[in-house]
Design a protein around this motif. Sequence first.
Motif, mmCIF file in Angstrom:
data_model
loop_
_atom_site.group_PDB
_atom_site.id
_atom_site.type_symbol
_atom_site.label_atom_id
_atom_site.label_comp_id
_atom_site.label_asym_id
_atom_site.label_seq_id
_atom_site.Cartn_x
_atom_site.Cartn_y
_atom_site.Cartn_z
ATOM 1 N N PHE A 221 108.866 37.318 52.895
ATOM 2 C CA PHE A 221 110.201 37.102 53.437
ATOM 3 C C PHE A 221 111.317 37.735 52.602
ATOM 4 O O PHE A 221 112.178 38.436 53.128
ATOM 5 N N VAL A 222 111.297 37.516 51.310
ATOM 6 C CA VAL A 222 112.357 38.051 50.455
ATOM 7 C C VAL A 222 112.333 39.580 50.463
ATOM 8 O O VAL A 222 113.382 40.226 50.550
ATOM 9 N N SER A 223 111.137 40.162 50.415
ATOM 10 C CA SER A 223 111.069 41.633 50.432
ATOM 11 C C SER A 223 111.547 42.195 51.765
ATOM 12 O O SER A 223 112.145 43.264 51.807
ATOM 13 N N TRP A 224 111.300 41.486 52.871
ATOM 14 C CA TRP A 224 111.794 41.952 54.174
ATOM 15 C C TRP A 224 113.319 41.934 54.213
ATOM 16 O O TRP A 224 113.938 42.872 54.700
ATOM 17 N N ILE A 225 113.904 40.860 53.724
ATOM 18 C CA ILE A 225 115.373 40.781 53.712
ATOM 19 C C ILE A 225 115.935 41.914 52.871
ATOM 20 O O ILE A 225 116.883 42.595 53.277
ATOM 21 N N ARG A 226 115.346 42.137 51.717
ATOM 22 C CA ARG A 226 115.809 43.223 50.843
ATOM 23 C C ARG A 226 115.658 44.578 51.544
ATOM 24 O O ARG A 226 116.561 45.409 51.511
ATOM 25 N N SER A 227 114.529 44.811 52.186
ATOM 26 C CA SER A 227 114.306 46.082 52.893
ATOM 27 C C SER A 227 115.356 46.307 53.963
ATOM 28 O O SER A 227 115.937 47.389 54.067
ATOM 29 N N TRP A 228 115.579 45.290 54.777
ATOM 30 C CA TRP A 228 116.531 45.462 55.867
ATOM 31 C C TRP A 228 117.968 45.545 55.363
ATOM 32 O O TRP A 228 118.784 46.254 55.935
ATOM 33 N N ALA A 229 118.266 44.862 54.285
ATOM 34 C CA ALA A 229 119.612 44.966 53.711
ATOM 35 C C ALA A 229 119.858 46.368 53.161
ATOM 36 O O ALA A 229 120.989 46.855 53.170
ATOM 37 N N GLU A 230 118.791 47.033 52.710
ATOM 38 C CA GLU A 230 118.894 48.392 52.177
ATOM 39 C C GLU A 230 118.659 49.445 53.256
ATOM 40 O O GLU A 230 118.537 50.627 52.961
ATOM 41 N N ALA A 231 118.564 49.017 54.512
ATOM 42 C CA ALA A 231 118.340 49.896 55.661
ATOM 43 C C ALA A 231 117.022 50.660 55.550
ATOM 44 O O ALA A 231 116.895 51.782 56.030
ATOM 45 N N SER A 232 116.023 50.061 54.919
ATOM 46 C CA SER A 232 114.693 50.663 54.887
ATOM 47 C C SER A 232 113.757 49.805 55.730
ATOM 48 O O SER A 232 114.034 48.639 56.005
#
Length: 176
Positions: free
Chosen positions: A100-111
Amino acid sequence: ADEGFATGFHLLALRFADGGQQVALLWPHIASYWICTLVTAAGGGWCRSSGRSRECQGGETMSQSCWQETQPFDYQIIYLVHYVSLAFQMTHFIWDALQFVSWIRSWAEASEPKLLFSTHPFGSQHHWAALSLCTVLLTLTWSAVVDWSTDDGLNTLAAILFAEIVVCGGATSLVL
């Protein structure tokens, strides 16, 4: 808190992380949570209220041997489907919690978010294949390998299944 993971609504938080750009990835995932919730509830409800179950010879509420040797075929099938659905949903739940945390980070970074830290994207056919293979392993474990009984408690079985889900996730991230 638990209700969000049981229904897939925890994924809606991801929708806001990227401004809704990758929201199409979420709907199949959320739909699978709801389908599993409905199948698990319907199967459990039927098993408890159909009047088709037979008393176990050892006096237990249910056990692997009672399910396989005493219960009628229709009961066995619905019980199996009920727990296959639950295994699929719990694999979803645990894997989502790990990612979950890595997904939020990915989407926040537009990756693009990845499946279990692999190179494959979340929501890809690899995601569904890995979930399905893990569900098959879990189903074989509780239906054929581990001798369980509700009278003995299900803590050992639950620990084994949890460990399998985590190992399946780890193996998926290594293989993919």
